[in-house]
Design a protein around this motif. Structure first.
Motif, PDB file in Angstrom:
ATOM      1  N   THR A   1       9.413   4.280  10.879  1.00 57.90           N
ATOM      2  CA  THR A   1       8.997   2.890  10.706  1.00 57.90           C
ATOM      3  C   THR A   1       8.584   2.276  12.039  1.00 57.90           C
ATOM      4  OG1 THR A   1      10.618   2.691   8.906  1.00 57.90           O
ATOM      5  CG2 THR A   1       9.654   0.661   9.743  1.00 57.90           C
ATOM      6  N   ILE A   2       9.339   2.584  13.083  1.00 54.92           N
ATOM      7  CA  ILE A   2       8.995   2.096  14.423  1.00 54.92           C
ATOM      8  C   ILE A   2       7.641   2.637  14.858  1.00 54.92           C
ATOM      9  CG2 ILE A   2       9.627   2.248  16.857  1.00 54.92           C
ATOM     10  CD1 ILE A   2      12.539   1.956  16.026  1.00 54.92           C
ATOM     11  N   ASP A   3       7.380   3.914  14.603  1.00 60.04           N
ATOM     12  CA  ASP A   3       6.074   4.496  14.937  1.00 60.04           C
ATOM     13  C   ASP A   3       4.955   3.807  14.164  1.00 60.04           C
ATOM     14  OD1 ASP A   3       7.380   6.200  16.616  1.00 60.04           O
ATOM     15  OD2 ASP A   3       7.100   8.010  15.398  1.00 60.04           O
TER      16      ASP A   3
ATOM     17  N   LYS B   1       0.584   2.985  21.330  1.00 61.95           N
ATOM     18  CA  LYS B   1       1.082   4.321  21.056  1.00 61.95           C
ATOM     19  C   LYS B   1       2.564   4.273  20.679  1.00 61.95           C
ATOM     20  CE  LYS B   1      -2.041   6.264  24.521  1.00 61.95           C
ATOM     21  NZ  LYS B   1      -2.584   4.952  24.961  1.00 61.95           N
ATOM     22  N   PRO B   2       3.027   5.209  19.858  1.00 62.42           N
ATOM     23  CA  PRO B   2       4.453   5.233  19.510  1.00 62.42           C
ATOM     24  C   PRO B   2       5.367   5.309  20.728  1.00 62.42           C
ATOM     25  CG  PRO B   2       3.228   6.647  18.021  1.00 62.42           C
ATOM     26  CD  PRO B   2       2.256   6.201  19.074  1.00 62.42           C
ATOM     27  N   LEU B   3       4.929   6.021  21.774  1.00 63.80           N
ATOM     28  CA  LEU B   3       5.750   6.123  22.977  1.00 63.80           C
ATOM     29  C   LEU B   3       5.936   4.752  23.627  1.00 63.80           C
ATOM     30  CD1 LEU B   3       7.254   7.953  24.948  1.00 63.80           C
ATOM     31  CD2 LEU B   3       5.101   8.339  26.144  1.00 63.80           C
ATOM     32  N   THR B   4       4.866   3.974  23.641  1.00 64.43           N
ATOM     33  CA  THR B   4       4.968   2.611  24.170  1.00 64.43           C
ATOM     34  C   THR B   4       5.902   1.773  23.303  1.00 64.43           C
ATOM     35  OG1 THR B   4       2.652   2.835  24.865  1.00 64.43           O
ATOM     36  CG2 THR B   4       3.627   0.640  24.976  1.00 64.43           C
ATOM     37  N   GLY B   5       5.757   1.899  21.992  1.00 62.49           N
ATOM     38  CA  GLY B   5       6.623   1.163  21.085  1.00 62.49           C
ATOM     39  C   GLY B   5       8.079   1.530  21.247  1.00 62.49           C
ATOM     40  N   GLN B   6       8.359   2.824  21.398  1.00 64.52           N
ATOM     41  CA  GLN B   6       9.746   3.265  21.572  1.00 64.52           C
ATOM     42  C   GLN B   6      10.359   2.662  22.824  1.00 64.52           C
ATOM     43  OE1 GLN B   6       9.529   7.548  21.522  1.00 64.52           O
ATOM     44  NE2 GLN B   6       8.500   7.553  19.527  1.00 64.52           N
TER      45      GLN B   6
ATOM     46  N   VAL C   1       8.056   5.544  34.118  1.00 63.92           N
ATOM     47  CA  VAL C   1       8.353   4.382  33.287  1.00 63.92           C
ATOM     48  C   VAL C   1       9.185   4.763  32.081  1.00 63.92           C
ATOM     49  CG1 VAL C   1       7.341   2.537  31.934  1.00 63.92           C
ATOM     50  CG2 VAL C   1       6.214   3.291  34.016  1.00 63.92           C
ATOM     51  N   PHE C   2       8.831   5.857  31.450  1.00 64.40           N
ATOM     52  CA  PHE C   2       9.419   6.182  30.147  1.00 64.40           C
ATOM     53  C   PHE C   2      10.499   7.251  30.218  1.00 64.40           C
ATOM     54  CE2 PHE C   2       5.486   4.134  29.232  1.00 64.40           C
ATOM     55  CZ  PHE C   2       5.751   3.354  28.126  1.00 64.40           C
TER      56      PHE C   2
END
Length: 398
Positions: free
Chosen positions: A274-276, A285-290, A395-396
């Motif tokens: 759902t987050i993706d 991007k999903p990585l940014t969202g995470q 950053v991630f």
């Protein structure tokens, strides 16, 4: 045994003539050009240096203080006294104009912390010197340099200090006062900054992008006509365009809208898929969202919510859907109130700039060279990990 005999022999000698000669040589090297030749001063400087090696601390202090205002002081003598104990070297390092940048860099590299702090406050701290101070990792000297408005801090130095600020408390806030700090630095610095520093970053480095949008408006039309076939143009224009939500992703989604997806997550919990999906619908991007959704501070969530035009009630719903408390039985949670204030403070266009920059930096061919493998303990293969990949890891953490 020999040292003891030498000390006894020296004690038996009247040192008056030695002190007189030392001061007389200091007088000679301090003479102006009109009163002596450079050759005379050079010879006197060589003899003076030899005598200073055996001189007492008070005599070295007198000599150093005498040479502070002399722009043509013998360089070898200056380098020797500049690496002496603090009582001898501090005033000389702070004020003497006779040092060149090479001498000062050498003292920064080989000297002690008090040497670096004295140099960091000079009025002629150039980019090479600021780089050497940053490489020393001497926190007190670094902070003094950054507080020195006359210092010239190179972009390479700012890059290094942004990395160091991750593990050096208070450095981020001080970096914010430097005019050399760029959005690329600040929007990475954001992730490990405290609440006040984050708010200052958002106030200073969020922008409307109006000029970029106006100047590139015709290119949007041309790129759309080409079906967005050029990946370089598409990626760059994603930072500039006005619209944040991804209409194509929303049309393909099982949810009717972004607000519907948030309502479902509030009901069913923050599942990874759902987050993706929400990330795609938000145009990131999903990585940014995470990264944004897992951020402890939560200001990144406020940036996301404002950039996609979520009303306040849906921002609250998103916050609650992520398992974050909004209120207790009889009062709002103070932390949420602070984040809500950040949400209210931001304009939509400025929030979009910040969000797009975070998202773009993950895949850009350009990324600030902010990594220091020794500091971050990252084993990176430079042949397979380009600047964008390295910035992503910084950053991630991936």
């Amino acid at each position: 045994m020999a040292d003891s005999l030498n000390q006894q022999e020296e004690q038996s000698i009247d040192l008056t003539s030695r002190r007189m000669l030392l001061r007389r040589l200091t007088d000679v090297v301090a003479l102006p050009d009109s009163a002596s030749s450079s050759q005379d001063r050079a010879i006197a400087g060589d003899i003076l240096l030899e005598m200073l090696i055996d001189a007492g601390e008070q005599e070295r202090i007198v000599c150093a203080n005498r040479l502070v205002g002399m722009s043509q002081a013998p360089r070898r003598v200056l380098r020797y006294l500049g690496q002496d104990v603090a009582a001898v070297s501090t005033k000389l390092l702070e004020e003497s104009e006779a040092f060149d940048q090479s001498d000062l860099v050498n003292i920064v590299v080989t000297g002690a912390s008090y040497h670096r702090k004295a140099i960091a406050g000079r009025k002629d701290v150039g980019s090479c010197l600021s780089d050497a101070i940053s490489q020393s990792r001497d926190s007190e000297a670094i902070i003094k340099m950054l507080m020195n408005d006359r210092a010239i801090v190179s972009e390479l130095t700012i890059d290094r200090l942004v990395t160091m600020s991750r593990n050096m408390e208070g450095l981020g806030a001080i970096l914010l006062r430097r005019p050399e700090l760029r959005p690329a630095h600040a929007l990475v610095l954001f992730w490990w900054s405290d609440k006040a520093t984050r708010r200052n970053i958002l106030k200073r480095f969020s922008a409307e992008r109006g000029v970029l949008i106006d100047m590139c408006s015709d290119i949007f039309v041309r790129a759309a006509g080409d079906g967005w076939a050029d990946p370089v143009v598409r990626k760059s224009l994603q930072v500039i365009e006005r619209r944040q939500r991804n209409r194509d992703a929303i049309e393909r989604s099982q949810y009717g809208s972004l607000e519907d997806a948030i309502a479902q997550m509030l009901k069913n919990g923050p599942k990874p898929e759902t987050i993706d999906e929400i990330s795609y619908m938000c145009g990131i991007k999903p990585l940014t969202g995470q990264k944004i959704f897992s951020d402890k501070g939560g200001e990144g969530i406020a940036v996301l919510a404002k950039s996609v035009g979520l009303k306040r009630q849906y921002f609250k719903a998103l916050w609650a859907a992520l398992g974050r408390p909004i209120s207790r039985k009889d009062a709002p949670v103070e932390h949420f109130e602070d984040v809500l204030e950040t949400y209210e403070m931001l304009a939509v266009a400025k929030a979009q700039t910040v969000l797009r920059y975070w998202n773009w930096s993950l895949s850009s061919s350009y990324s600030p060279e902010m990594l220091d493998e020794d500091t971050l303990n990252l084993e990176l293969d430079t042949e397979t990990n380009g600047p964008a990949s390295r910035a992503s890891r910084l950053v991630f953490g991936r």
